[in-house]
Design an enzyme around this catalytic site. Structure first.
Site, short mmCIF file in Angstrom:
data_model
loop_
_atom_site.label_atom_id
_atom_site.label_comp_id
_atom_site.label_asym_id
_atom_site.label_seq_id
_atom_site.Cartn_x
_atom_site.Cartn_y
_atom_site.Cartn_z
N ALA A 269 12.55 5.56 -5.22
CA ALA A 269 12.69 4.27 -4.27
C ALA A 269 13.11 4.72 -3.13
CB ALA A 269 13.61 3.29 -5.05
N GLU A 271 15.80 3.55 0.46
CA GLU A 271 16.66 2.48 0.59
C GLU A 271 16.35 1.65 2.21
OE1 GLU A 271 17.93 6.76 2.36
OE2 GLU A 271 16.93 6.07 0.74
N GLU A 305 20.07 3.00 -4.24
CA GLU A 305 19.39 2.39 -3.29
C GLU A 305 20.36 1.42 -2.26
OE1 GLU A 305 17.28 4.45 -2.24
OE2 GLU A 305 16.77 5.26 -4.29
N HIS A 308 23.17 3.09 -0.65
CA HIS A 308 22.70 3.88 0.45
C HIS A 308 23.00 2.69 1.72
CE1 HIS A 308 21.36 7.63 -0.05
NE2 HIS A 308 20.25 7.41 -0.66
#
Length: 864
Positions: A269, A271, A305, A308
Site C-alpha cells: 500500500a 500512504e 498507512e 504515516h
C-alpha cells in the site's frame, strides 16, 4: 525509474555523504490532466524559488518524458535542454518564476507500475520512491515540499470517479461527455506522496469525529462487486484513527480520507496524503475468501498507512537514505496497534518470526546494510526487511530504554519540531534524547552498523551469588569489517528450579560494553535464565541450556514470549543435533509440547504458535553449511514423532467444533489456528484416515482459514483427496484473483518431491501472469521460501527463479529485483550448490539491457 532500454551500462552509485540541499524549492504546483488510457496530457506549472546563493539552472528529473512545450511566467521559453532524461531550464538570474511544462504519457504502456499507469481500465499512480518523474518533470526528491492543486478532466463514462490528494474544491461537466474535478492539498508534501485515481469505482462511506470534534469523511473505493469485502478495512481505519489520537496525540488534518484498492500494485500500500492506494490484498476481506491472517494483514496495513499521515507525511524524509525514519517508526506503530487490538504476546511472536525469517538472513548475507544505508544504485532495492523490520526494532529499543512516558515526550517533541519538514534519522534520535533525558550517543551505532549482534552468555558463581557474563560481538558485513559494541536493552529474569522460590524478577539491563557482568542474586543451585524477554533487542543469543531447563522455562516462565522461546530453542537444539547425526532431546520436546497443550483452552493462539516447529530456513540459519535435504528429513521425522505421540491430544482438538468464521475475536482465531496445527501434526504421523479427515474439514469449512489449512495439509501428500481438493478450490475461486493466488501458493509450498516440476508447470498455467505482482509473489515467492525444493541438488530451482527474473525484468524491474536475494545466500550452502547459484546470478547479469534494480541486486549477491 528508467526503461530497461535506456539503462546505463554502469549504474551510478549515490552516496549519503554527497547530500546537498536543493538549489530550487517549489512551494506550489498546479497539475492539469487530460486523462486517457493510452494518452494522458499533463501540464505541470511549478512555482519555483531559488534556494541556493550561487546561480544554477533548474534541474527537473524525467523518466520516459518528452516536453512538448516549456513556458516561463506565461511566455514560451526556449532556453532549455534535455540531458539524458532530465530537463534543464536556464532561468538566468531570476530568483523566482512559474515554469510550465507540457508532456504526453501512455499509461497503458507502463508495465513497471511506477508513475501513472493503467490497471483494468482504471488510471492510478505509484510515485514512491522516484515515480513522479514518470508523470511530470520535477526535482523528484523528498526535501522539495509543495502544496498541490490538481485538475483532472476525462471521459465521464470511462472515468466517472476522479480522486486526488487533499480536499475536493470544485467539479463540473465538460463538453462531449467529459467531466472534471479540482482537488487541493493544503499541506506541503514531497512529490512521492502525489496520487491520482480515475476510474469506475464504488465507495464504502463512513465518518470519523476527531478528538477536537472535526468530522472527517471516509471512503474506501473499489470495483463493483467488491464493496461487501471492505467493511473490515473501514473498521480498522476508524480504530487506527482513534488509537493514534489516544497513544500519540495525533489528529487527522484533512476533511477527507480516501483509500482506493488496486489489483496491479508492486507494494502492499502507499500512504499518499489523504488518498492511500492499496493492493487489493490488504483491503478486501470476507470469511469465505480471507483467512484470519488476511484479516490481520488488512488491519495492520490500513493502520500502517494511516499512521504515516504523521510519521512520513507531516514529517517526511530529507533524502532516501533516511527511509527508516518513516518506515521503521511506522512499522513499530502499526505493530503496537495490532498488539493492542488482539493478543500482544502472539503479535510479538509473529513479528519476531518475520524478523528472523527475512531480516536476519539479510544481515548475514551479501546485501547486508545499516538501517540508514551509506550508498545505493537503485533506491527501490532498499525497501528491505532491514529498513522496515529492523528499523522498527531500533525504535522499540528506544521506547524500552526510555519507558512509555519519556518516549511519548520524545515523539511529541519530534512532531512539534519537524512538522512540515523533511527530517533525518538523527533528528528523531535527538528528539528522543532531549524528550527522554537520555544519552543515545552510542545507540546511534544501530543506524551506522549492519549485521545482527551476537550475545555470548555464561553464568558465573561466587558462593551463592550468581552473575551473568555477556560478551557482545557484531559480525563483519560487506564494507564493514570492524564493529564497535552496541547499546541495547536486555530484559532478563532468573528462577530457581529446585523449588526454593528464589528469583530475579523481570529486570532491564542496558548493555554498552564488549564484556559486561550482570548480578542475578543469590541461588542455592544454578538458576534457570530467562533472557531477552519480549525480544527486547534484535540479537542472536548464544547460551547453552540443557533440555530440562528449557522444558522447565517453557512451562513456568512468567513471560509469554520467553516461554515460546524456550520451547522453540528446545526444538531447535534437537533438530540441529539430529541433522548432525546426534539423537537427543526428542522426548523432552514431546513432553514440553504436551505440557504446553494443557493451556490450549485458556490461550489457544499462544499455544498454536508455541508448538509449531521452527522453519527449515531458520534451522539452516543455525548451521555453518546448510543441508536442506537433511533438515527436511529430520524436521519431518520430529513432526511425525510429535504427531504420533500426542495423537489423542491432536484428535481432541479437532473434535471440538470450529468457531464460526465470522467470529474474529482473538480466542476464535486462536482456536482455528490450533486446529490447523493439530491437523498438520496428525498428517505428519502418517495415520491412514488423515487425508479423509482433512478433506472433510476442507469440504465443510464455513470460512477460508479452515479451508486453506486443510488444503495446505493435503497439498503435502499423495492422496486422491489432494487432487480433488485442489480442483474444487480452483473451480470455486478461479474468478477471484486474490484467492486464486492461494491456490498457486499452496502448491509452491508443497513438501512433495515433484514441487520444482509442479511450479514450472504452474508457471505455464493459463491463469498465471507476469503482469500482476501478487501472482508472481504467490508462485515464485512461495517457491523460493520452500527451502528443500528451491535448493534441489540439480539446481533446477535456481534455474527456475533466474528464468523468472530474466523474463520479468524488462516489464517490472522492481518486482524482478526482489526475487534475487534467495540466490545471494549461496555462501551458506555446499560447494556444488554454490556453483549452481553463482552460475544463475552470472546468467542474469549477462542479459543485455538489464535494469539498474536487477543489476545492483545480482552483482552484490554474486560478490557474496
Amino acid at each position: 525509474m528508467t526503461d530497461a532500454s535506456s539503462t546505463p551500462a554502469l549504474p551510478v552509485t549515490i552516496h549519503r555523504g554527497d547530500y546537498r540541499p536543493p538549489e530550487w524549492q517549489i512551494p506550489d504546483i498546479a497539475l492539469d490532466f487530460e486523462l486517457g488510457i493510452e494518452a494522458t496530457r499533463v501540464t505541470a506549472a511549478l512555482s519555483v524559488v531559488r534556494a541556493a546563493a550561487a546561480p544554477a539552472p533548474l534541474l527537473l528529473r524525467g523518466d520516459g518524458l518528452t516536453p512538448s512545450a516549456v513556458r516561463v511566467d506565461g511566455a514560451v521559453w526556449n532556453d532549455w535542454r534535455l540531458e539524458g532524461s532530465d530537463l534543464i531550464v536556464d532561468l538566468g538570474d531570476r530568483q523566482a518564476a512559474t515554469v510550465e511544462v507540457d508532456a504526453v504519457i501512455d499509461p497503458s504502456a507502463n508495465t513497471q507500475l511506477m508513475g501513472l499507469y493503467a490497471s483494468n481500465g482504471m488510471l492510478c499512480t505509484q510515485c514512491e520512491a522516484e515515480g513522479f518523474r514518470r508523470i511530470a518533470f520535477h526535482p523528484d526528491r523528498p526535501d522539495v515540499l509543495s502544496r498541490y492543486r490538481v485538475r483532472m478532466a476525462g471521459d465521464k463514462a470511462a472515468f466517472p470517479i476522479l480522486l486526488s490528494n487533499g480536499n475536493i474544491i470544485e467539479s463540473g461537466e465538460g463538453e462531449g461527455g467529459t467531466h472534471w474535478a479540482l482537488w487541493e492539498d493544503p499541506w506541503p508534501k514531497p512529490s512521492y506522496l502525489f496520487a491520482l485515481v480515475a476510474g469506475d469505482l464504488v465507495v464504502n462511506r463512513d465518518r470519523f469525529t476527531t478528538m477536537s470534534g472535526r468530522a472527517v469523511e471516509l471512503g474506501i473505493w473499489v470495483r463493483a462487486g467488491d464493496l461487501d469485502r471492505t467493511h473490515h478495512a473501514m473498521t480498522a481505519l476508524k480504530h487506527s484513527m482513534k488509537w493514534d489520537e489516544e497513544v500519540y496525540g495525533r489528529e487527522y488534518d484533512l476533511d477527507r480520507f480516501n483509500i482506493v484498492a488496486v489489483s496491479d500494485f508492486n507494494m502492499g500500500a502507499m500512504e499518499n496524503k489523504g488518498l492511500n492506494i492499496f493492493n487489493t490484498r490488504y483491503i478486501l476481506a470476507d470469511p469465505d475468501t480471507a483467512t484470519d491472517a488476511d484479516y490481520d494483514g488488512v488491519e495492520g496495513v490500513v493502520a500502517h498507512e494511516y499512521f504515516h499521515n504523521w510519521s512520513g507525511n507531516r514529517v517526511t524524509c530529507r533524502d532516501w537514505f533516511q527511509l527508516s525514519l518513516k518506515e521503521g517508526f511506522t512499522v513499530y506503530r502499526d505493530q503496537s496497534f495490532s498488539a493492542a487490538m488482539g493478543s500482544a504476546p502472539v503479535k510479538r511472536i509473529e513479528d519476531v518470526r518475520v524478523l528472523r525469517a527475512a531480516q536476519f538472513p539479510e544481515d548475514a548475507g551479501p546485501l547486508a546494510h545499516p538501517i540508514r544505508p551509506d550508498s545505493y544504485q537503485e533506491i527501490s532495492n532498499f525497501y528491505t526487511a532491514t529498513v522496515y523490520n529492523k528499523g522498527a526494532e531500533v525504535i522499540r529499543m528506544m521506547a524500552t530504554l526510555l519507558g512509555p512516558e519519556r518516549f511519548r515526550k520524545g515523539t511529541d517533541l519530534y512532531f512539534a519540531r519537524h512538522d512540515g519538514e523533511a527530517a533525518t534519522c538523527e533528528d528523531f534520535v535527538r528528539a528522543m534524547e532531549e524528550g527522554g533525558d537520555i544519552d543515545l550517543s552510542q545507540f546511534r551505532r544501530w543506524y551506522e552498523q549492519a549485521g545482527t549482534p551476537k550475545l555470548h552468555l555464561a553464568l558465573a558463581q561466587e558462593g551463592e551469588d550468581w552473575f551473568l557474563d555477556v560478551t557482545q560481538t557484531v559480525p563483519p558485513t560487506p564494507g564493514q569489517d570492524d564493529k564497535a559494541p552496541m547499546m541495547m536493552p536486555l530484559r532478563l529474569a532468573a528462577f530457581a528450579m529446585d523449588g526454593s522460590g528464589a528469583a530475579l524478577p523481570d529486570t532491564l539491563a542496558t548493555l554498552t560494553d564488549v564484556v559486561q557482568r550482570i548480578p542475578l542474586g543469590r541461588f542455592t543451585a544454578r538458576p534457570a535464565l530467562s533472557v531477552n524477554r519480549g525480544f527486547s533487542a534484535p540479537v542472536i543469543v548464544d547460551y547453552e541450556r540443557a533440555p530440562g531447563e528449557l522444558a522447565w522455562l517453557a512451562a513456568h516462565d512468567d513471560d509469554p514470549f520467553a516461554r515460546y522461546e524456550a520451547l522453540q530453542q528446545l526444538m531447535l537444539d534437537t533438530l540441529v543435533a539430529a541433522v548432525s547425526g546426534e539423537a537427543k532431546g526428542r522426548e523432552a520436546v514431546i513432553g514440553a509440547v504436551a505440557q504446553t497443550l494443557t493451556g490450549a483452552a485458556d490461550d489457544p493462539a499462544f499455544v498454536a504458535e508455541a508448538v509449531l516447529l521452527p522453519s527449515e530456513a531458520f534451522i539452516g540459519d543455525q548451521m555453518v553449511t546448510v543441508d536442506p535435504d537433511a533438515i527436511r528429513r529430520e524436521r519431518l521425522a520430529l513432526q511425525a514423532a510429535i504427531g504420533a505421540a500426542l495423537e489423542r491430544e491432536w484428535r481432541a482438538i479437532l473434535a471440538q467444533a470450529a468457531p464460526p468464521a465470522t467470529d474474529l475475536t482473538p480466542a476464535a482465531k486462536g482456536r482455528r489456528r490450533l486446529r490447523g496445527v493439530a491437523l498438520a501434526y496428525l498428517a505428519a504421523s502418517g495415520k491412514g484416515d488423515v487425508p479423509g479427515l482433512a478433506f472433510a474439514i476442507f469440504s465443510n469449512a464455513d470460512g477460508m482459514t479452515e479451508r486453506q489449512a486443510a488444503l495446505a495439509t493435503l497439498a503435502h501428500g499423495d492422496s486422491d483427496e489432494r487432487a480433488h481438493a485442489l480442483d474444487i478450490f480452483y473451480q470455486r475461486y478461479r474468478d477471484n484473483p486474490l484467492v486464486l493466488d492461494k491456490w498457486f501458493q499452496v502448491q509452491a509450498w508443497s513438501q512433495r518431491a515433484d514441487t520444482v516440476a509442479a511450479v514450472a508447470e504452474l508457471a505455464r498455467h493459463a491463469d498465471f501472469t507476469l503482469a500482476n505482482p501478487n501472482r508472481v509473489r504467490a508462485l515464485y515467492g512461495a517457491f523460493a521460501g520452500n527451502q528443500a525444493a528451491f535448493h534441489q541438488a540439480d539446481g533446477a530451482g535456481y534455474r527456475l527463479l533466474a528464468d523468472l527474473v530474466i523474463a520479468l525484468d524488462p516489464r517490472n524491474p522492481q518486482t524482478a529485483a526482489r526475487m534475487i536475494p534467495p540466490l545471494g545466500r549461496w555462501k551458506r550452502f555446499d560447494e556444488a550448490r554454490q556453483a549452481l547459484m553463482k552460475a544463475e546470478l552470472e546468467r542474469i547479469l549477462a542479459q543485455p539491457g538489464l535494469s539498474r534494480d536487477v543489476t545492483e541486486q545480482a552483482s552484490k549477491s554474486l560478490m557474496g
